[in-house]
Design a protein around this motif. Structure first.
Motif, PDB file in Angstrom:
ATOM      1  N   LEU A   1       1.039  -1.185  -0.072  1.00 47.21           N
ATOM      2  CA  LEU A   1       0.034  -0.104   0.000  1.00 47.21           C
ATOM      3  C   LEU A   1       1.018   1.393   0.123  1.00 47.21           C
ATOM      4  N   ARG A   2       0.919   2.028  -1.056  1.00 45.62           N
ATOM      5  CA  ARG A   2       1.761   3.220  -1.108  1.00 45.62           C
ATOM      6  C   ARG A   2       1.093   4.284  -1.595  1.00 45.62           C
ATOM      7  N   GLN A   3       1.272   5.709  -0.899  1.00 47.55           N
ATOM      8  CA  GLN A   3       0.457   6.688  -1.268  1.00 47.55           C
ATOM      9  C   GLN A   3       1.213   7.396  -2.455  1.00 47.55           C
ATOM     10  N   VAL A   4       0.467   7.825  -3.580  1.00 46.19           N
ATOM     11  CA  VAL A   4       0.949   8.301  -4.879  1.00 46.19           C
ATOM     12  C   VAL A   4      -0.021   9.149  -5.154  1.00 46.19           C
ATOM     13  N   GLY A   5       0.469  10.047  -6.170  1.00 49.07           N
ATOM     14  CA  GLY A   5      -0.368  11.321  -6.607  1.00 49.07           C
ATOM     15  C   GLY A   5      -1.189  10.730  -7.745  1.00 49.07           C
ATOM     16  N   ASN A   6      -2.341  11.475  -7.918  1.00 48.24           N
ATOM     17  CA  ASN A   6      -3.121  10.986  -8.951  1.00 48.24           C
ATOM     18  C   ASN A   6      -3.153  11.866 -10.354  1.00 48.24           C
TER      19      ASN A   6
END
Length: 185
Positions: A70-75
């Motif tokens: 689970l990684r936080q990335v930019g949309n």
């Protein structure tokens, strides 16, 4: 009531009240955390590799983990979103688990030394910049004592940071049990 109907009803009741399989992390005789099937887990293997994912199945001596990251990335618009990458099912024997991450602790910034390092470095930087801005000798007189105290505070923070552990290493103090092999004392 007919015997066959009673037997079928009894089978449904026994199946309905079965205890779910679970995994328990204990510190000596105190339960720290309990993990259930379909719950999210992070653990470190004996080769020091970190594994994370959903617990698919818990057996008496093994765990089946559906590995995922689970990684936080930019949309598209640059806003943060969570991205999930699945890596497949991974079978782990219970004895292969080396460590588990500790839960969030209150006031951990005191214990891990970050606050002391930030305070010491901030005071030293501000003192040097102010001394140079006022054209005063920075490393002379009573200012040297103040810089020495700030360096000591930074050194205490570095020492705390080196000795702080954010994992529960399994062994004498921490134990990992499944629902099949738990020993309650």
């Amino acid at each position: 009531m007919k015997p066959i109907l009673f037997f079928i009803l009894l089978l449904f009741c026994v199946n309905a009240f079965a205890q779910p399989n679970f995994l328990m992390l204990r510190k000596r005789n105190k339960t720290i955390h309990t993990y259930f099937e379909s719950g999210y887990i992070q653990l470190q293997l004996s080769n020091h590799q970190w594994i994370e994912g959903r617990l698919k199945k818990i057996k008496a001596d093994s765990l089946f983990i559906d590995q995922m990251l689970l990684r936080q990335v930019g949309n598209f618009w640059g806003l943060p979103t969570v991205d999930t990458m699945r890596l497949g099912l991974y079978k782990i024997h219970i004895n292969e688990v080396y460590a588990m991450p500790k839960e969030k602790e209150s006031f951990a910034f005191f214990r891990n030394g970050v606050l002391f390092q930030a305070a010491g470095a901030g005071y030293m930087g501000l003192n040097i910049i102010n001394g140079l801005g006022k054209s005063e000798p920075v490393f002379e007189g009573d200012n040297l004592g103040k810089l020495g105290i700030a360096a000591g505070v930074f050194a205490v923070g570095t020492l705390l940071s080196a000795t702080y552990k954010n994992t529960c290493v399994l062994g004498k103090k921490y134990m990992l049990y499944t629902s099949a092999n738990i020993s309650v004392k």
